[in-house]
Design a protein around this motif. Structure first.
Motif, short mmCIF file in Angstrom:
data_model
loop_
_atom_site.label_atom_id
_atom_site.label_comp_id
_atom_site.label_asym_id
_atom_site.label_seq_id
_atom_site.Cartn_x
_atom_site.Cartn_y
_atom_site.Cartn_z
N ASP A 77 -9.32 19.18 11.56
CA ASP A 77 -9.62 18.08 10.64
C ASP A 77 -10.44 18.66 10.28
OD1 ASP A 77 -10.53 16.44 9.16
OD2 ASP A 77 -9.92 14.53 10.01
N LEU A 78 -11.46 19.29 9.41
CA LEU A 78 -12.52 19.59 8.51
C LEU A 78 -13.01 18.55 8.25
CD1 LEU A 78 -10.77 23.03 6.65
CD2 LEU A 78 -12.24 23.18 8.90
N ASN A 79 -12.74 17.89 8.02
CA ASN A 79 -13.93 16.24 8.03
C ASN A 79 -14.45 15.60 8.76
OD1 ASN A 79 -15.27 14.59 5.77
ND2 ASN A 79 -13.75 13.41 5.18
N ARG A 80 -14.46 16.54 10.66
CA ARG A 80 -14.91 16.49 11.34
C ARG A 80 -15.86 16.76 11.93
NH1 ARG A 80 -13.04 12.12 9.40
NH2 ARG A 80 -10.75 11.13 9.85
N SER A 81 -16.86 16.60 12.54
CA SER A 81 -17.59 17.46 13.50
C SER A 81 -17.20 18.06 14.28
CB SER A 81 -18.67 16.38 14.21
OG SER A 81 -19.50 17.66 15.01
N ALA A 82 -17.12 18.95 15.00
CA ALA A 82 -16.86 20.82 15.52
C ALA A 82 -16.51 19.79 16.91
CB ALA A 82 -17.91 21.48 16.09
N ASP A 83 -17.71 18.90 16.85
CA ASP A 83 -18.20 18.08 18.82
C ASP A 83 -17.69 16.93 19.09
OD1 ASP A 83 -20.22 16.41 17.11
OD2 ASP A 83 -21.37 17.08 18.10
N GLU A 84 -16.65 16.44 18.01
CA GLU A 84 -15.18 15.05 17.89
C GLU A 84 -14.28 15.12 18.38
OE1 GLU A 84 -16.63 12.14 14.46
OE2 GLU A 84 -16.88 14.05 13.24
N LEU A 85 -14.94 15.37 20.13
CA LEU A 85 -13.67 16.31 20.94
C LEU A 85 -13.27 15.01 21.14
CD1 LEU A 85 -14.78 19.29 22.41
CD2 LEU A 85 -13.19 19.06 20.50
N ASP A 86 -11.44 14.62 21.70
CA ASP A 86 -10.85 13.17 22.13
C ASP A 86 -10.41 13.73 23.54
OD1 ASP A 86 -9.55 11.35 22.65
OD2 ASP A 86 -7.66 12.06 20.64
N PRO A 87 -11.11 13.40 24.25
CA PRO A 87 -10.74 13.52 25.78
C PRO A 87 -9.35 12.95 26.27
CG PRO A 87 -12.67 12.32 25.81
CD PRO A 87 -12.57 12.13 24.15
N ALA A 88 -8.82 12.73 25.31
CA ALA A 88 -7.78 11.79 25.35
C ALA A 88 -6.34 12.72 25.15
CB ALA A 88 -7.21 10.34 25.07
N LEU A 89 -6.93 13.87 24.54
CA LEU A 89 -6.56 15.07 23.83
C LEU A 89 -6.74 16.45 24.78
CD1 LEU A 89 -3.78 16.13 22.22
CD2 LEU A 89 -6.00 16.38 20.26
N ARG A 132 -9.34 26.89 18.03
CA ARG A 132 -8.99 26.42 16.85
C ARG A 132 -10.75 26.64 16.31
NH1 ARG A 132 -4.72 21.45 17.71
NH2 ARG A 132 -3.07 22.75 18.55
N ILE A 133 -11.85 25.87 16.36
CA ILE A 133 -12.63 25.90 15.62
C ILE A 133 -13.19 26.68 15.60
CG2 ILE A 133 -15.06 24.74 16.24
CD1 ILE A 133 -13.30 22.46 18.29
N ASP A 134 -13.26 27.93 15.90
CA ASP A 134 -13.88 29.03 16.06
C ASP A 134 -13.34 30.07 15.00
OD1 ASP A 134 -16.61 28.65 18.00
OD2 ASP A 134 -14.97 29.72 19.65
N THR A 135 -12.01 29.95 14.80
CA THR A 135 -10.83 30.33 14.17
C THR A 135 -11.28 29.25 12.12
OG1 THR A 135 -9.63 31.16 15.82
CG2 THR A 135 -9.01 31.53 13.65
N TYR A 136 -10.42 28.73 12.59
CA TYR A 136 -10.74 27.34 11.26
C TYR A 136 -11.83 26.81 10.69
CZ TYR A 136 -6.28 29.25 13.08
OH TYR A 136 -5.18 30.43 12.82
N TRP A 137 -12.49 26.56 11.88
CA TRP A 137 -13.40 25.29 11.82
C TRP A 137 -14.92 25.87 10.89
CZ3 TRP A 137 -18.14 23.49 12.61
CH2 TRP A 137 -18.51 22.22 11.81
N ARG A 138 -15.57 26.86 11.68
CA ARG A 138 -17.09 27.80 11.33
C ARG A 138 -16.53 28.31 10.24
NH1 ARG A 138 -19.63 26.13 14.64
NH2 ARG A 138 -18.42 25.29 18.16
N PRO A 139 -15.66 29.46 10.06
CA PRO A 139 -15.36 30.38 8.97
C PRO A 139 -15.24 28.99 7.43
CG PRO A 139 -14.05 31.59 10.42
CD PRO A 139 -14.46 29.41 10.56
N TYR A 140 -14.75 28.35 7.88
CA TYR A 140 -14.64 27.16 6.41
C TYR A 140 -15.89 26.74 6.09
CZ TYR A 140 -12.82 23.85 2.98
OH TYR A 140 -12.62 23.11 1.97
#
Length: 286
Positions: A77-89, A132-140
């Protein structure tokens, strides 16, 4: 221009300070995701802003860049901060105070799609999440940030148009006995992400096309508007949510009979939005 993280449509001549962005319209579902998911292909698409990239495809024709997600929201989800990581997942993810989005399964790597339906069997590793974050979130976000900086440098201001769609059932939350159900919901974080003048003109563009517009309810804007909306610095961000029933069959995830007609209506709206601040501002001498 296309790479793994995004598709970018650039105008031949950049005549608008607007930058259009569609962070949730990606529909390239990796086979690895589908194999690990408990959902079928149709259900996993329920959180996707299906066809929003097609609806706003004329932005580049109006002199404005249009950046679109390549990967689907169910993957990242690109409309979230990169540090919004879900411990349940995600194994090893730490809790950082109460975050309603993460708690509900809608972190940067979602645990659920619409109506709280779980995506995965089991958990993901932290290494996979970071990849996933490094490959897709950061470049976008790096490219989006640079597009806004270019607009600001050329025109003296930048307007980010954050393009989304909303389930028809969610629109009922924004209607009352005294107000019509909105076709469009504009989010400016209650004035924090864009000047009132800019939002008024965006609203006017939709209203002139015969569409009913509401503001900030039920959607006021999330990470993108919060991060990039800096009206005191002449950088504005407005989220646009479109009722999906206007142009698609939500159950089948296909364009409906009104798709072409609505696309034509939206084409004029896009032209009006792109015209806001189309000429460079005269900057005061320092």
């Amino acid at each position: 221009m296309q790479n793994a993280a995004f598709v970018l449509d650039m105008p031949e001549i950049r005549s608008s300070c607007a930058v259009f962005s569609s962070p949730h319209s990606g529909r390239d579902y990796p086979e690895a995701l589908l194999k690990r998911s408990v959902l079928n292909r149709n259900v996993i698409r329920s959180s996707e802003d299906a066809f929003v990239d097609l609806l706003f495809a004329s932005a580049a024709d109006q002199g404005a860049p249009f950046i679109q997600a390549a990967m689907p929201r169910a993957y990242l989800d690109l409309n979230r901060s990169a540090d919004e990581l879900d411990p349940a997942l995600i194994s090893g993810a730490r809790r950082h105070g109460h975050n309603p989005r993460v708690a509900s399964g809608l972190g940067v790597i979602p645990r659920v799609v619409a109506n709280g339906r779980a995506i995965y069997r089991g958990k993901l590793t932290m290494d996979e999440a970071r990849l996933r974050i490094d490959t897709y979130w950061r470049p976008y976000h790096a490219r989006l940030k640079s597009l806004l900086a270019e607009s600001h440098s050329k025109f003296g201001q930048a307007i980010l148009v954050d393009c989304h769609s909303m389930p028809h059932e969610a629109v009922a939350m924004a209607s009352t006995a005294r107000s019509k159900r909105p076709d469009i919901v504009l989010g400016d974080r209650f004035g924090a992400s864009a000047s009132g003048e800019i939002v008024d003109r965006v609203e006017s563009a939709f209203a002139s096309a015969g569409l009913n517009v509401a503001r900030n309810a039920p959607f006021a804007g999330a990470y993108v508007t919060q991060t990039y909306g800096r009206p005191t610095r002449h950088q504005h961000a407005v989220q646009i949510e479109i009722d999906r029933a206007l142009y698609m069959d939500e159950e089948k995830i296909t364009p409906n009979a009104n798709f072409e007609e609505f696309s034509d209506v939206l084409r004029q709206v896009i032209a009006e939005i792109a015209s806001i601040g189309a000429r460079p501002m005269r900057l005061a001498a320092e």
